[in-house]
Design a protein around this motif. Structure first.
Motif, PDB file in Angstrom:
ATOM      1  N   SER A 146      -0.837  -7.579 -10.662  1.00 32.71           N
ATOM      2  CA  SER A 146       0.299  -7.724  -9.791  1.00 32.71           C
ATOM      3  C   SER A 146       1.102  -6.808  -9.528  1.00 32.71           C
ATOM      4  O   SER A 146       1.717  -6.604  -8.465  1.00 32.71           O
ATOM      5  N   MET A 147       1.613  -5.678 -10.650  1.00 32.73           N
ATOM      6  CA  MET A 147       2.208  -4.530 -10.366  1.00 32.73           C
ATOM      7  C   MET A 147       1.685  -3.746  -9.323  1.00 32.73           C
ATOM      8  O   MET A 147       2.248  -3.023  -8.544  1.00 32.73           O
ATOM      9  N   ALA A 148       0.452  -3.518  -9.398  1.00 28.58           N
ATOM     10  CA  ALA A 148      -0.310  -2.851  -8.290  1.00 28.58           C
ATOM     11  C   ALA A 148      -0.158  -3.221  -6.950  1.00 28.58           C
ATOM     12  O   ALA A 148      -0.138  -2.876  -5.970  1.00 28.58           O
ATOM     13  N   VAL A 149      -0.347  -4.864  -6.693  1.00 25.13           N
ATOM     14  CA  VAL A 149      -0.053  -5.446  -5.625  1.00 25.13           C
ATOM     15  C   VAL A 149       1.393  -5.246  -4.873  1.00 25.13           C
ATOM     16  O   VAL A 149       1.324  -4.712  -3.919  1.00 25.13           O
ATOM     17  N   THR A 150       2.256  -5.242  -5.822  1.00 22.83           N
ATOM     18  CA  THR A 150       3.551  -5.052  -5.386  1.00 22.83           C
ATOM     19  C   THR A 150       3.776  -3.604  -4.923  1.00 22.83           C
ATOM     20  O   THR A 150       4.339  -3.412  -3.865  1.00 22.83           O
ATOM     21  N   ALA A 151       3.269  -2.669  -5.774  1.00 17.82           N
ATOM     22  CA  ALA A 151       3.398  -1.209  -5.337  1.00 17.82           C
ATOM     23  C   ALA A 151       2.729  -1.111  -4.019  1.00 17.82           C
ATOM     24  O   ALA A 151       3.184  -0.264  -3.085  1.00 17.82           O
ATOM     25  N   PHE A 152       1.496  -1.406  -3.906  1.00 16.38           N
ATOM     26  CA  PHE A 152       0.798  -1.428  -2.371  1.00 16.38           C
ATOM     27  C   PHE A 152       1.703  -1.918  -1.106  1.00 16.38           C
ATOM     28  O   PHE A 152       1.861  -1.369  -0.190  1.00 16.38           O
ATOM     29  N   ARG A 153       2.204  -3.211  -1.352  1.00 13.87           N
ATOM     30  CA  ARG A 153       2.938  -3.821  -0.567  1.00 13.87           C
ATOM     31  C   ARG A 153       4.156  -3.218  -0.239  1.00 13.87           C
ATOM     32  O   ARG A 153       4.576  -3.192   0.965  1.00 13.87           O
ATOM     33  N   ASP A 154       4.657  -2.471  -1.187  1.00 12.24           N
ATOM     34  CA  ASP A 154       5.928  -1.935  -1.107  1.00 12.24           C
ATOM     35  C   ASP A 154       5.623  -0.515  -0.123  1.00 12.24           C
ATOM     36  O   ASP A 154       6.400  -0.181   0.884  1.00 12.24           O
ATOM     37  N   ALA A 155       4.615   0.022  -0.382  1.00 10.84           N
ATOM     38  CA  ALA A 155       4.103   1.067   0.274  1.00 10.84           C
ATOM     39  C   ALA A 155       3.731   0.748   1.920  1.00 10.84           C
ATOM     40  O   ALA A 155       4.113   1.644   3.001  1.00 10.84           O
ATOM     41  N   ASP A 156       3.069  -0.166   2.079  1.00 10.58           N
ATOM     42  CA  ASP A 156       2.466  -0.700   3.353  1.00 10.58           C
ATOM     43  C   ASP A 156       2.472  -2.354   3.140  1.00 10.58           C
ATOM     44  O   ASP A 156       1.321  -2.744   2.590  1.00 10.58           O
ATOM     45  N   ALA A 157       3.305  -3.031   4.001  1.00 10.03           N
ATOM     46  CA  ALA A 157       3.234  -4.582   3.876  1.00 10.03           C
ATOM     47  C   ALA A 157       2.067  -5.115   4.358  1.00 10.03           C
ATOM     48  O   ALA A 157       1.878  -6.268   4.184  1.00 10.03           O
ATOM     49  N   SER A 158       1.253  -4.375   5.341  1.00 12.00           N
ATOM     50  CA  SER A 158       0.087  -4.931   5.876  1.00 12.00           C
ATOM     51  C   SER A 158      -1.352  -4.671   5.004  1.00 12.00           C
ATOM     52  O   SER A 158      -2.181  -5.219   5.285  1.00 12.00           O
ATOM     53  N   THR A 159      -0.988  -4.391   3.492  1.00  8.02           N
ATOM     54  CA  THR A 159      -2.135  -3.902   2.845  1.00  8.02           C
ATOM     55  C   THR A 159      -2.879  -5.431   2.750  1.00  8.02           C
ATOM     56  O   THR A 159      -2.233  -6.267   2.280  1.00  8.02           O
ATOM     57  N   ALA A 160      -4.159  -5.391   2.695  1.00 10.26           N
ATOM     58  CA  ALA A 160      -4.792  -6.630   2.241  1.00 10.26           C
ATOM     59  C   ALA A 160      -5.470  -6.284   0.858  1.00 10.26           C
ATOM     60  O   ALA A 160      -5.828  -5.272   0.391  1.00 10.26           O
TER      61      ALA A 160
END
Length: 272
Positions: A94-108
């Motif tokens: 969960s924390m990793a997903v949030t960090a990636f989405r904060d960096a780039d909202a289009s991350t899959a």
């Protein structure tokens, strides 16, 4: 030159089979070479970035019906003799997903499950795999897993180098805490996130300990960045001939390419 190894460890893609978006099979020369190793009483193991359900097909093609498979960059160990997992390390993504989405909202995203990938709708499925279901981000984030895959979306610019530069920038921007996650940047916009401190080296070390074999007595074969930790650990590391200079320079020896049966050529030195 090292004495005859007491443990042989193989990467799969780019080492015993060619990289491909479709399933490929090892050559008869490689299958025969591994049979000679086993006939000499030396165990053969697999260390792969693939999930275990992806690794077992090629293990069968290689003629391996016993022994250990380290999958998912060392996070999962499977015993071919008993057909069961004997070790696994999981993360809360969960924390990793949030960090990636904060960096780039289009991350899959995709998470590895026992039967295949659970993934978000925008995850690019341009390779052979098992696909479990498409879920929303909240469901995916709540799925404890041996591996989270974060990927640049379809239409993004990918890099085919040993580490995709665009994925590298995304991983850097996400800034995951190394005490919580390990990060392995691949090519084609791909980033693997796993348990902290777990690599192919830790997976192979556990296999060697199982057999009572030391690092100095172990030979490993690989072709990619995720093989570098086990190259550093093993007594003799062999890079495949088509590997990029970064990988070849980290090895003790460079074999012929995967298409030229490099694994078989090296093993015939001791096992005929």
């Amino acid at each position: 030159m090292m004495d005859a190894p007491k443990l042989v460890v193989l990467d799969l893609d780019g080492t015993v089979v060619a990289h491909s978006t479709r399933p490929t099979t090892p050559s008869q020369a490689v299958v025969d070479a591994l049979a000679a190793v086993r006939a000499a009483g030396v165990p053969v193991a697999i260390a792969t970035g693939r999930a275990i359900w992806g690794a077992l097909r090629t293990a069968t093609d290689l003629g391996l019906t016993s022994g250990l498979v380290s999958a998912s960059h060392g996070a999962v160990t499977y015993d071919l003799d008993s057909s069961r997992l004997v070790d696994s390390h999981l993360i809360d993504p969960s924390m990793a997903v949030t960090a990636f989405r904060d960096a780039d909202a289009s991350t899959a995203f995709a998470v590895e499950m026992s039967a295949g990938w659970r993934h978000t709708e925008n995850f690019v499925r341009d390779f052979h795999g098992s696909w479990v279901d498409v879920v929303d981000l909240a469901t995916l984030s709540a799925t404890h897993t041996a591996r989270l895959a974060a990927r640049l979306p379809k239409g993004a610019q990918y890099g085919a180098a040993v580490r995709c530069p665009h994925a590298t920038r995304l991983a850097t921007a996400a800034g995951l805490d190394p005490s919580m996650y390990s990060v392995e940047v691949g090519y084609n916009g791909w980033i693997d996130v796993g348990p902290p401190g777990i690599t192919k080296a830790t997976g192979v070390a556990a296999i060697a300990d199982h057999y009572g074999v030391t690092a100095a007595e172990t030979i490993v074969f690989g072709d990619a960045a995720n093989d570098l930790p086990m190259f550093e650990w093993a007594g003799h590391a062999v890079a495949m001939g088509q590997a990029v200079p970064e990988i070849q320079s980290a090895a003790d020896e460079v074999a012929p390419t995967v298409d030229d049966d490099g694994v078989a050529e090296v093993l015939r030195r001791w096992f005929a």
